[in-house]
Design an enzyme around this catalytic site. Structure first.
Site, PDB file in Angstrom:
ATOM      1  N   ASN A  42      39.525  27.580  35.809  1.00 51.64           N
ATOM      2  CA  ASN A  42      40.301  28.483  36.649  1.00 51.64           C
ATOM      3  C   ASN A  42      39.371  29.192  37.635  1.00 51.64           C
ATOM      4  O   ASN A  42      38.224  29.500  37.330  1.00 51.64           O
ATOM      5  CB  ASN A  42      41.142  29.463  35.831  1.00 51.64           C
ATOM      6  N   VAL A  43      39.910  29.406  38.836  1.00 47.24           N
ATOM      7  CA  VAL A  43      39.171  30.054  39.913  1.00 47.24           C
ATOM      8  C   VAL A  43      40.072  31.142  40.474  1.00 47.24           C
ATOM      9  O   VAL A  43      41.096  30.845  41.095  1.00 47.24           O
ATOM     10  CB  VAL A  43      38.780  29.037  41.012  1.00 47.24           C
ATOM     11  N   GLU A  44      39.693  32.404  40.230  1.00 47.47           N
ATOM     12  CA  GLU A  44      40.521  33.529  40.649  1.00 47.47           C
ATOM     13  C   GLU A  44      40.202  33.967  42.070  1.00 47.47           C
ATOM     14  O   GLU A  44      39.185  33.572  42.653  1.00 47.47           O
ATOM     15  CB  GLU A  44      40.314  34.710  39.699  1.00 47.47           C
ATOM     16  N   ALA A  46      40.891  37.672  44.635  1.00 48.98           N
ATOM     17  CA  ALA A  46      41.350  39.061  44.658  1.00 48.98           C
ATOM     18  C   ALA A  46      42.803  39.172  45.094  1.00 48.98           C
ATOM     19  O   ALA A  46      43.519  40.088  44.695  1.00 48.98           O
ATOM     20  CB  ALA A  46      40.469  39.905  45.573  1.00 48.98           C
ATOM     21  N   ALA A  47      43.277  38.225  45.883  1.00 50.77           N
ATOM     22  CA  ALA A  47      44.665  38.237  46.338  1.00 50.77           C
ATOM     23  C   ALA A  47      45.606  37.611  45.311  1.00 50.77           C
ATOM     24  O   ALA A  47      46.806  37.552  45.533  1.00 50.77           O
ATOM     25  CB  ALA A  47      44.787  37.503  47.671  1.00 50.77           C
ATOM     26  N   CYS A  53      44.620  27.543  38.370  1.00 50.93           N
ATOM     27  CA  CYS A  53      44.339  27.383  36.940  1.00 50.93           C
ATOM     28  C   CYS A  53      43.478  26.140  36.698  1.00 50.93           C
ATOM     29  O   CYS A  53      43.429  25.224  37.514  1.00 50.93           O
ATOM     30  CB  CYS A  53      45.648  27.251  36.168  1.00 50.93           C
ATOM     31  N   GLU A  55      43.966  23.683  34.634  1.00 55.18           N
ATOM     32  CA  GLU A  55      44.747  22.457  34.525  1.00 55.18           C
ATOM     33  C   GLU A  55      45.023  21.860  35.907  1.00 55.18           C
ATOM     34  O   GLU A  55      44.890  20.660  36.133  1.00 55.18           O
ATOM     35  CB  GLU A  55      46.088  22.706  33.827  1.00 55.18           C
ATOM     36  N   CYS A  88      50.513  27.661  31.902  1.00 55.12           N
ATOM     37  CA  CYS A  88      51.494  28.537  32.550  1.00 55.12           C
ATOM     38  C   CYS A  88      52.613  27.684  33.152  1.00 55.12           C
ATOM     39  O   CYS A  88      52.519  26.457  33.211  1.00 55.12           O
ATOM     40  CB  CYS A  88      50.817  29.393  33.628  1.00 55.12           C
ATOM     41  N   CYS A  91      51.577  25.393  36.058  1.00 53.48           N
ATOM     42  CA  CYS A  91      50.818  24.233  35.562  1.00 53.48           C
ATOM     43  C   CYS A  91      51.728  23.222  34.877  1.00 53.48           C
ATOM     44  O   CYS A  91      51.589  22.017  35.062  1.00 53.48           O
ATOM     45  CB  CYS A  91      49.715  24.679  34.609  1.00 53.48           C
TER      46      CYS A  91
END
EC number: 3.5.4.5
Length: 133
Positions: A42-44, A46-47, A53, A55, A88, A91
């Site tokens: 997963n790569v988050e 700030a927005a 995710c 997957e 989720c 996904c």
């Protein structure tokens, strides 16, 4: 396939996750029938909305590398949870589009193997291209 080896690979891969906000790491490895692996974390952002995710990162690579659902032997998923960290909703919808409904999925949490499932277990009565008829 050895569950302990898969678990160790997922725990190493999870360290690549970019999660400065939630601190909740997700790692996914798609094992192909030809012995190759496709990885995702997963790569988050700030927005939040641009966050992806693990997957979906992995399945996007599956498509990018020219593979399809019939090439997949196993999808293995790790989450920083104590219970079953299932995919989720977004996904689940993406996976049902790009993998077979009976695709075998192994889920691991921070402590252990959580169980073996199929994709259709997570998304019964799914909306697919046949519904667009």
């Amino acid at each position: 396939m050895d569950k302990n080896k898969v678990y160790e690979e997922l725990k190493v891969l999870r360290t690549n996750a970019y999660v400065p906000y939630s601190k909740f790491r997700v790692a996914c490895i798609i094992y192909l029938k030809n012995g190759k692996k496709i990885e995702g974390v997963n790569v988050e952002n700030a927005a939040y909305n641009p966050t992806i995710c693990g997957e979906r990162t992995a399945v996007s690579q599956l498509v990018t590398q020219g593979y399809n659902k019939d090439d997949v032997e196993l999808l293995a998923l790790y989450t920083d949870s104590e219970g079953v960290g299932s995919p989720c909703g977004t996904c689940r919808q993406t996976l049902i589009e790009l993998l077979n409904p009976d695709q075998k999925i192994w889920i691991f949490n921070i402590n252990e193997f959580s169980g073996e499932y199929t994709l259709e277990y997570f998304l019964p009565l799914s909306f697919t291209k046949t519904d667009l008829g």
